[in-house]
Design an enzyme around this catalytic site. Sequence first.
Site, PDB file in Angstrom:
ATOM      1  N   ASP A   1     -72.581  26.497 -14.913  1.00  0.00           N
ATOM      2  CA  ASP A   1     -73.956  26.820 -14.053  1.00  0.00           C
ATOM      3  C   ASP A   1     -74.796  25.638 -14.248  1.00  0.00           C
ATOM      4  O   ASP A   1     -75.200  25.428 -15.449  1.00  0.00           O
ATOM      5  CB  ASP A   1     -74.713  27.942 -14.200  1.00  0.00           C
ATOM      6  CG  ASP A   1     -73.829  29.358 -13.937  1.00  0.00           C
ATOM      7  OD1 ASP A   1     -72.519  28.988 -14.170  1.00  0.00           O
ATOM      8  OD2 ASP A   1     -74.214  30.417 -13.675  1.00  0.00           O
TER       9      ASP A   1
ATOM     10  N   HIS B   1     -78.143  25.342 -12.152  1.00  0.00           N
ATOM     11  CA  HIS B   1     -79.321  26.118 -11.791  1.00  0.00           C
ATOM     12  C   HIS B   1     -80.658  25.135 -11.648  1.00  0.00           C
ATOM     13  O   HIS B   1     -81.565  25.119 -12.469  1.00  0.00           O
ATOM     14  CB  HIS B   1     -79.626  27.045 -12.977  1.00  0.00           C
ATOM     15  CG  HIS B   1     -79.030  28.222 -12.834  1.00  0.00           C
ATOM     16  ND1 HIS B   1     -79.089  29.220 -11.594  1.00  0.00           N
ATOM     17  CD2 HIS B   1     -78.284  29.042 -13.472  1.00  0.00           C
ATOM     18  CE1 HIS B   1     -78.489  30.062 -11.811  1.00  0.00           C
ATOM     19  NE2 HIS B   1     -77.972  30.126 -12.933  1.00  0.00           N
TER      20      HIS B   1
ATOM     21  N   ASP C   1     -73.557  28.239  -8.996  1.00  0.00           N
ATOM     22  CA  ASP C   1     -75.274  28.436  -9.297  1.00  0.00           C
ATOM     23  C   ASP C   1     -75.665  26.822  -9.407  1.00  0.00           C
ATOM     24  O   ASP C   1     -76.080  26.600 -10.672  1.00  0.00           O
ATOM     25  CB  ASP C   1     -75.361  29.339 -10.477  1.00  0.00           C
ATOM     26  CG  ASP C   1     -75.282  30.681 -10.171  1.00  0.00           C
ATOM     27  OD1 ASP C   1     -75.065  31.020  -8.940  1.00  0.00           O
ATOM     28  OD2 ASP C   1     -75.286  31.490 -10.960  1.00  0.00           O
TER      29      ASP C   1
ATOM     30  N   ARG D   1     -84.407  28.702 -10.553  1.00  0.00           N
ATOM     31  CA  ARG D   1     -84.666  28.764 -12.044  1.00  0.00           C
ATOM     32  C   ARG D   1     -85.116  27.446 -12.465  1.00  0.00           C
ATOM     33  O   ARG D   1     -86.260  27.092 -12.789  1.00  0.00           O
ATOM     34  CB  ARG D   1     -83.572  29.167 -12.803  1.00  0.00           C
ATOM     35  CG  ARG D   1     -83.256  30.650 -12.949  1.00  0.00           C
ATOM     36  CD  ARG D   1     -82.329  31.254 -13.785  1.00  0.00           C
ATOM     37  NE  ARG D   1     -82.119  32.638 -13.284  1.00  0.00           N
ATOM     38  CZ  ARG D   1     -80.988  33.182 -13.716  1.00  0.00           C
ATOM     39  NH1 ARG D   1     -80.152  32.421 -14.354  1.00  0.00           N
ATOM     40  NH2 ARG D   1     -80.869  34.628 -13.298  1.00  0.00           N
TER      41      ARG D   1
ATOM     42  N   HIS E   1     -76.145  32.725  -6.614  1.00  0.00           N
ATOM     43  CA  HIS E   1     -77.251  32.392  -6.246  1.00  0.00           C
ATOM     44  C   HIS E   1     -77.232  31.425  -5.057  1.00  0.00           C
ATOM     45  O   HIS E   1     -78.038  31.417  -4.067  1.00  0.00           O
ATOM     46  CB  HIS E   1     -77.981  31.368  -7.394  1.00  0.00           C
ATOM     47  CG  HIS E   1     -78.544  32.263  -8.331  1.00  0.00           C
ATOM     48  ND1 HIS E   1     -79.747  32.489  -8.586  1.00  0.00           N
ATOM     49  CD2 HIS E   1     -78.051  32.899  -9.533  1.00  0.00           C
ATOM     50  CE1 HIS E   1     -80.021  33.221  -9.717  1.00  0.00           C
ATOM     51  NE2 HIS E   1     -78.916  33.468 -10.264  1.00  0.00           N
TER      52      HIS E   1
ATOM     53  N   ARG F   1     -82.935  39.744  -0.552  1.00  0.00           N
ATOM     54  CA  ARG F   1     -83.104  39.817  -1.975  1.00  0.00           C
ATOM     55  C   ARG F   1     -83.666  38.491  -2.522  1.00  0.00           C
ATOM     56  O   ARG F   1     -84.713  38.346  -3.279  1.00  0.00           O
ATOM     57  CB  ARG F   1     -82.157  40.131  -2.707  1.00  0.00           C
ATOM     58  CG  ARG F   1     -81.709  41.688  -2.227  1.00  0.00           C
ATOM     59  CD  ARG F   1     -80.324  42.292  -3.101  1.00  0.00           C
ATOM     60  NE  ARG F   1     -80.881  42.615  -4.392  1.00  0.00           N
ATOM     61  CZ  ARG F   1     -80.300  42.225  -5.549  1.00  0.00           C
ATOM     62  NH1 ARG F   1     -79.133  41.470  -5.421  1.00  0.00           N
ATOM     63  NH2 ARG F   1     -80.583  42.746  -6.681  1.00  0.00           N
TER      64      ARG F   1
ATOM     65  N   LYS G   1     -72.401  43.141  -1.976  1.00  0.00           N
ATOM     66  CA  LYS G   1     -72.542  42.663  -3.229  1.00  0.00           C
ATOM     67  C   LYS G   1     -71.172  42.251  -3.796  1.00  0.00           C
ATOM     68  O   LYS G   1     -70.317  43.214  -3.943  1.00  0.00           O
ATOM     69  CB  LYS G   1     -73.310  43.399  -4.085  1.00  0.00           C
ATOM     70  CG  LYS G   1     -73.488  42.970  -5.423  1.00  0.00           C
ATOM     71  CD  LYS G   1     -74.323  43.831  -6.381  1.00  0.00           C
ATOM     72  CE  LYS G   1     -74.650  42.988  -7.754  1.00  0.00           C
ATOM     73  NZ  LYS G   1     -75.329  44.019  -8.635  1.00  0.00           N
TER      74      LYS G   1
ATOM     75  N   ARG H   1     -70.759  41.844 -13.635  1.00  0.00           N
ATOM     76  CA  ARG H   1     -71.041  41.530 -15.081  1.00  0.00           C
ATOM     77  C   ARG H   1     -69.826  42.147 -16.030  1.00  0.00           C
ATOM     78  O   ARG H   1     -68.698  41.489 -16.032  1.00  0.00           O
ATOM     79  CB  ARG H   1     -72.473  42.039 -15.658  1.00  0.00           C
ATOM     80  CG  ARG H   1     -73.341  41.547 -15.013  1.00  0.00           C
ATOM     81  CD  ARG H   1     -73.736  39.863 -15.370  1.00  0.00           C
ATOM     82  NE  ARG H   1     -74.772  39.297 -14.705  1.00  0.00           N
ATOM     83  CZ  ARG H   1     -75.081  37.955 -14.903  1.00  0.00           C
ATOM     84  NH1 ARG H   1     -74.499  37.358 -15.681  1.00  0.00           N
ATOM     85  NH2 ARG H   1     -76.327  37.701 -14.260  1.00  0.00           N
TER      86      ARG H   1
END
Length: 311
Positions: free
Chosen positions: A15, A17, A49, A53, A83, A134, A240, A247
């Site tokens: 990732d 980010h 991702d 952030r 993301h 979201r 989703k 996780r």
Amino acid sequence: MTEATQPRTIICIGDIHGYITKLQNLWSNLSHTIPPSIFSTATIIFLGDYCDRGPKTREVLDFLISLPTRYPNQRHVFLAGNHDFAFAAFLRLLPPPADGSEFSEGWKEYEESEEREGWFKDDGYEEMHLQGRRWSGKIKAKFNVAKGTEYQGSIYDAGPTFQSYGVPHGSADLVKAVPDEHKKFLANLVWVHEEDDVFMNTDNGVKCCKLIAVHAGLEKGVDVNEQMKILKARDTRIPKIQALSGRKNVWDIPEELSTSATIIVSGHHAKLHVEGLRLIIDEGGGYPDKPIAAIVLPSMEIIKDTDVLTK
């Protein structure tokens, strides 16, 4: 093994980010660690991702989009992370549900979270996948207890992505601010990638495997063939997608794959975890003080943006 039969080099990058400097440093370390003739023809799998952030999502996408031109003999695979999926959802780039249903059907399962997460309800929200709402929402809580960090605008920490395109968090103007080439990149991200005849070094010698790359992993207890069908079809009926955002349920390799030599490689988990054929390559997790990591196959060497190379 002769030079002519050397196994292909595959590099899996975790990732990013929005941290362009980390990405540039990691790429430099990869290019200086791996012999030029091998690096220039490697398969590079980005595990997803790319946004949120960190402060430079726009620059990260520019870098990734430039790679096929800069390195024409490499093969580049760009997976969708949760993301990136949500970013694409906000921009209305996701394919519509194949069954003709509306994205709003997927809101119902999670509607108890709408007020707390402050889902987006501005221009275009009626035709938006749940994760887009979201992603661009304005969460009421200021502090993420689980991560020990401040939320950056939304549950996804999407504020820096908006800012990298010059608009405030949650603004519908982001749709106009994102360049067409970035939209094309996000629209074309794959949800899963497979490779046959991938070699990896083990304590018992070199092993030939199948490789499945997916952002979070494959679910245990759910038919793998059905999961792969959904991922390959990019089935947006699902509000989703666990293989992109799960996780604990995606940490291990599903038992039905344990009888075949199948590597599962993912990012997502803010961990660097290499155990048998399960590879999780996401040491950074979007934290400013943690590195971006990559794993090189077949050598199994871990390379980070923070590595200091000696000449």
